[in-house]
Design a protein around this motif. Structure first.
Motif, PDB file in Angstrom:
ATOM      1  N   LEU A   1       0.853  -1.184   0.000  1.00 39.58           N
ATOM      2  CA  LEU A   1       0.000   0.000   0.000  1.00 39.58           C
ATOM      3  C   LEU A   1       0.888   1.232   0.000  1.00 39.58           C
ATOM      4  O   LEU A   1       1.682   1.438   0.917  1.00 39.58           O
ATOM      5  CB  LEU A   1      -0.911   0.000   1.234  1.00 39.58           C
ATOM      6  CG  LEU A   1      -1.829  -1.208   1.383  1.00 39.58           C
ATOM      7  CD1 LEU A   1      -2.642  -1.108   2.673  1.00 39.58           C
ATOM      8  CD2 LEU A   1      -2.751  -1.352   0.177  1.00 39.58           C
ATOM      9  N   ARG A   2       0.759   2.050  -1.031  1.00 40.48           N
ATOM     10  CA  ARG A   2       1.622   3.207  -1.206  1.00 40.48           C
ATOM     11  C   ARG A   2       1.549   4.131  -0.004  1.00 40.48           C
ATOM     12  O   ARG A   2       0.486   4.471   0.473  1.00 40.48           O
ATOM     13  CB  ARG A   2       1.225   3.961  -2.472  1.00 40.48           C
ATOM     14  CG  ARG A   2       2.272   4.974  -2.827  1.00 40.48           C
ATOM     15  CD  ARG A   2       2.488   5.212  -4.277  1.00 40.48           C
ATOM     16  NE  ARG A   2       2.430   4.059  -5.138  1.00 40.48           N
ATOM     17  CZ  ARG A   2       1.970   4.119  -6.375  1.00 40.48           C
ATOM     18  NH1 ARG A   2       1.521   5.252  -6.860  1.00 40.48           N
ATOM     19  NH2 ARG A   2       1.963   3.052  -7.135  1.00 40.48           N
ATOM     20  N   GLY A   3       2.716   4.485   0.509  1.00 42.51           N
ATOM     21  CA  GLY A   3       2.810   5.365   1.647  1.00 42.51           C
ATOM     22  C   GLY A   3       2.696   4.661   2.993  1.00 42.51           C
ATOM     23  O   GLY A   3       2.950   5.254   4.026  1.00 42.51           O
ATOM     24  N   LEU A   4       2.286   3.387   2.990  1.00 42.25           N
ATOM     25  CA  LEU A   4       2.135   2.628   4.229  1.00 42.25           C
ATOM     26  C   LEU A   4       3.106   1.463   4.323  1.00 42.25           C
ATOM     27  O   LEU A   4       3.465   1.048   5.419  1.00 42.25           O
ATOM     28  CB  LEU A   4       0.703   2.114   4.377  1.00 42.25           C
ATOM     29  CG  LEU A   4      -0.341   3.198   4.582  1.00 42.25           C
ATOM     30  CD1 LEU A   4      -1.740   2.627   4.435  1.00 42.25           C
ATOM     31  CD2 LEU A   4      -0.175   3.840   5.947  1.00 42.25           C
ATOM     32  N   GLY A   5       3.495   0.895   3.190  1.00 42.67           N
ATOM     33  CA  GLY A   5       4.463  -0.192   3.201  1.00 42.67           C
ATOM     34  C   GLY A   5       3.961  -1.454   2.537  1.00 42.67           C
ATOM     35  O   GLY A   5       2.871  -1.508   1.991  1.00 42.67           O
ATOM     36  N   SER A   6       4.815  -2.470   2.611  1.00 43.09           N
ATOM     37  CA  SER A   6       4.531  -3.783   2.024  1.00 43.09           C
ATOM     38  C   SER A   6       4.457  -4.818   3.120  1.00 43.09           C
ATOM     39  O   SER A   6       5.032  -4.652   4.190  1.00 43.09           O
ATOM     40  CB  SER A   6       5.639  -4.170   1.040  1.00 43.09           C
ATOM     41  OG  SER A   6       5.681  -3.255  -0.023  1.00 43.09           O
ATOM     42  N   GLY A   7       3.749  -5.897   2.831  1.00 42.72           N
ATOM     43  CA  GLY A   7       3.639  -6.969   3.806  1.00 42.72           C
ATOM     44  C   GLY A   7       2.824  -8.121   3.265  1.00 42.72           C
ATOM     45  O   GLY A   7       2.899  -8.440   2.080  1.00 42.72           O
ATOM     46  N   ARG A   8       2.016  -8.709   4.140  1.00 43.25           N
ATOM     47  CA  ARG A   8       1.238  -9.900   3.805  1.00 43.25           C
ATOM     48  C   ARG A   8      -0.220  -9.728   4.214  1.00 43.25           C
ATOM     49  O   ARG A   8      -0.540  -8.979   5.134  1.00 43.25           O
ATOM     50  CB  ARG A   8       1.787 -11.129   4.530  1.00 43.25           C
ATOM     51  CG  ARG A   8       3.149 -11.539   4.078  1.00 43.25           C
ATOM     52  CD  ARG A   8       3.067 -12.307   2.783  1.00 43.25           C
ATOM     53  NE  ARG A   8       4.384 -12.436   2.177  1.00 43.25           N
ATOM     54  CZ  ARG A   8       4.578 -12.608   0.892  1.00 43.25           C
ATOM     55  NH1 ARG A   8       3.572 -12.687   0.069  1.00 43.25           N
ATOM     56  NH2 ARG A   8       5.789 -12.719   0.408  1.00 43.25           N
ATOM     57  N   ILE A   9      -1.071 -10.492   3.569  1.00 40.79           N
ATOM     58  CA  ILE A   9      -2.472 -10.577   3.969  1.00 40.79           C
ATOM     59  C   ILE A   9      -2.540 -11.626   5.071  1.00 40.79           C
ATOM     60  O   ILE A   9      -2.218 -12.788   4.848  1.00 40.79           O
ATOM     61  CB  ILE A   9      -3.372 -10.931   2.777  1.00 40.79           C
ATOM     62  CG1 ILE A   9      -3.293  -9.800   1.744  1.00 40.79           C
ATOM     63  CG2 ILE A   9      -4.806 -11.184   3.241  1.00 40.79           C
ATOM     64  CD1 ILE A   9      -4.027 -10.058   0.454  1.00 40.79           C
ATOM     65  N   THR A  10      -2.908 -11.188   6.273  1.00 39.34           N
ATOM     66  CA  THR A  10      -2.860 -12.062   7.445  1.00 39.34           C
ATOM     67  C   THR A  10      -4.236 -12.560   7.880  1.00 39.34           C
ATOM     68  O   THR A  10      -4.320 -13.368   8.814  1.00 39.34           O
ATOM     69  CB  THR A  10      -2.145 -11.362   8.614  1.00 39.34           C
ATOM     70  OG1 THR A  10      -2.694 -10.053   8.781  1.00 39.34           O
ATOM     71  CG2 THR A  10      -0.646 -11.239   8.326  1.00 39.34           C
ATOM     72  N   ALA A  11      -5.294 -12.102   7.242  1.00 36.86           N
ATOM     73  CA  ALA A  11      -6.639 -12.662   7.428  1.00 36.86           C
ATOM     74  C   ALA A  11      -7.400 -12.418   6.133  1.00 36.86           C
ATOM     75  O   ALA A  11      -7.294 -11.343   5.538  1.00 36.86           O
ATOM     76  CB  ALA A  11      -7.351 -12.020   8.602  1.00 36.86           C
ATOM     77  N   TRP A  12      -8.147 -13.424   5.696  1.00 36.66           N
ATOM     78  CA  TRP A  12      -8.895 -13.298   4.455  1.00 36.66           C
ATOM     79  C   TRP A  12     -10.093 -14.227   4.528  1.00 36.66           C
ATOM     80  O   TRP A  12      -9.957 -15.444   4.486  1.00 36.66           O
ATOM     81  CB  TRP A  12      -8.016 -13.670   3.265  1.00 36.66           C
ATOM     82  CG  TRP A  12      -8.623 -13.346   1.947  1.00 36.66           C
ATOM     83  CD1 TRP A  12      -9.317 -14.197   1.126  1.00 36.66           C
ATOM     84  CD2 TRP A  12      -8.612 -12.085   1.281  1.00 36.66           C
ATOM     85  NE1 TRP A  12      -9.728 -13.546   0.003  1.00 36.66           N
ATOM     86  CE2 TRP A  12      -9.307 -12.240   0.069  1.00 36.66           C
ATOM     87  CE3 TRP A  12      -8.084 -10.845   1.606  1.00 36.66           C
ATOM     88  CZ2 TRP A  12      -9.486 -11.193  -0.824  1.00 36.66           C
ATOM     89  CZ3 TRP A  12      -8.255  -9.805   0.710  1.00 36.66           C
ATOM     90  CH2 TRP A  12      -8.938  -9.980  -0.493  1.00 36.66           C
TER      91      TRP A  12
END
Length: 144
Positions: free
Chosen positions: A62-73
């Protein structure tokens, strides 16, 4: 039905901040879900998306917030993005009558990077988008 931002609670535990909101949206879950879980939807009201793999464990940026993983879906219900440096953002969607939805947001983060007024501005834009009035013109760096 019109939308409303019913509550915003900010708590601090050490250096961890926790913002929670309850937002009533003027559209069914089926219309709201893509606004929370697709690059096009998120860009209309929240922020541009550099990467999004819509599944548990998928990558997210997410631009301006960072990168990571989807931890609940949980399709049509829960999307949680955990970002390095941006904390954890959880969208929990529920039905609200025949034509509405309730969004419960939890944003957990370190430091002072987010604010309740900033999320309120985002939610005002989301309400407009869901109501079919289109996104409001927003300066992404200053308002989002």
């Amino acid at each position: 039905m019109t939308g409303s931002i019913e509550q915003g609670i900010s708590q601090i535990r050490g250096n961890t901040h926790l913002l929670t909101f309850l937002v009533r949206l003027p559209g069914p879950m089926e219309r709201v879900w893509p606004e929370l879980t697709t690059p096009e939807g998120l860009a209309r009201w929240f922020t541009d998306v550099d990467e999004l793999e819509p599944r548990l464990g998928g990558a997210v940026g997410l631009r301006g917030l960072g990168s990571g993983r989807i931890t609940a879906w949980d399709v049509d219900r829960v999307a949680e993005y955990t970002l390095e440096g941006g904390g954890r953002i959880r969208f929990h969607l529920e039905r609200d009558g025949a034509d509405g939805s309730v969004l419960r947001l939890t944003h957990e983060f370190l430091g002072e990077t987010e604010s309740e007024p900033r999320w309120r501005t985002r939610f005002e834009c989301l309400i407009e988008v869901v109501a079919g009035r289109g996104p409001r013109s927003m300066d992404q760096d200053a308002s989002r």
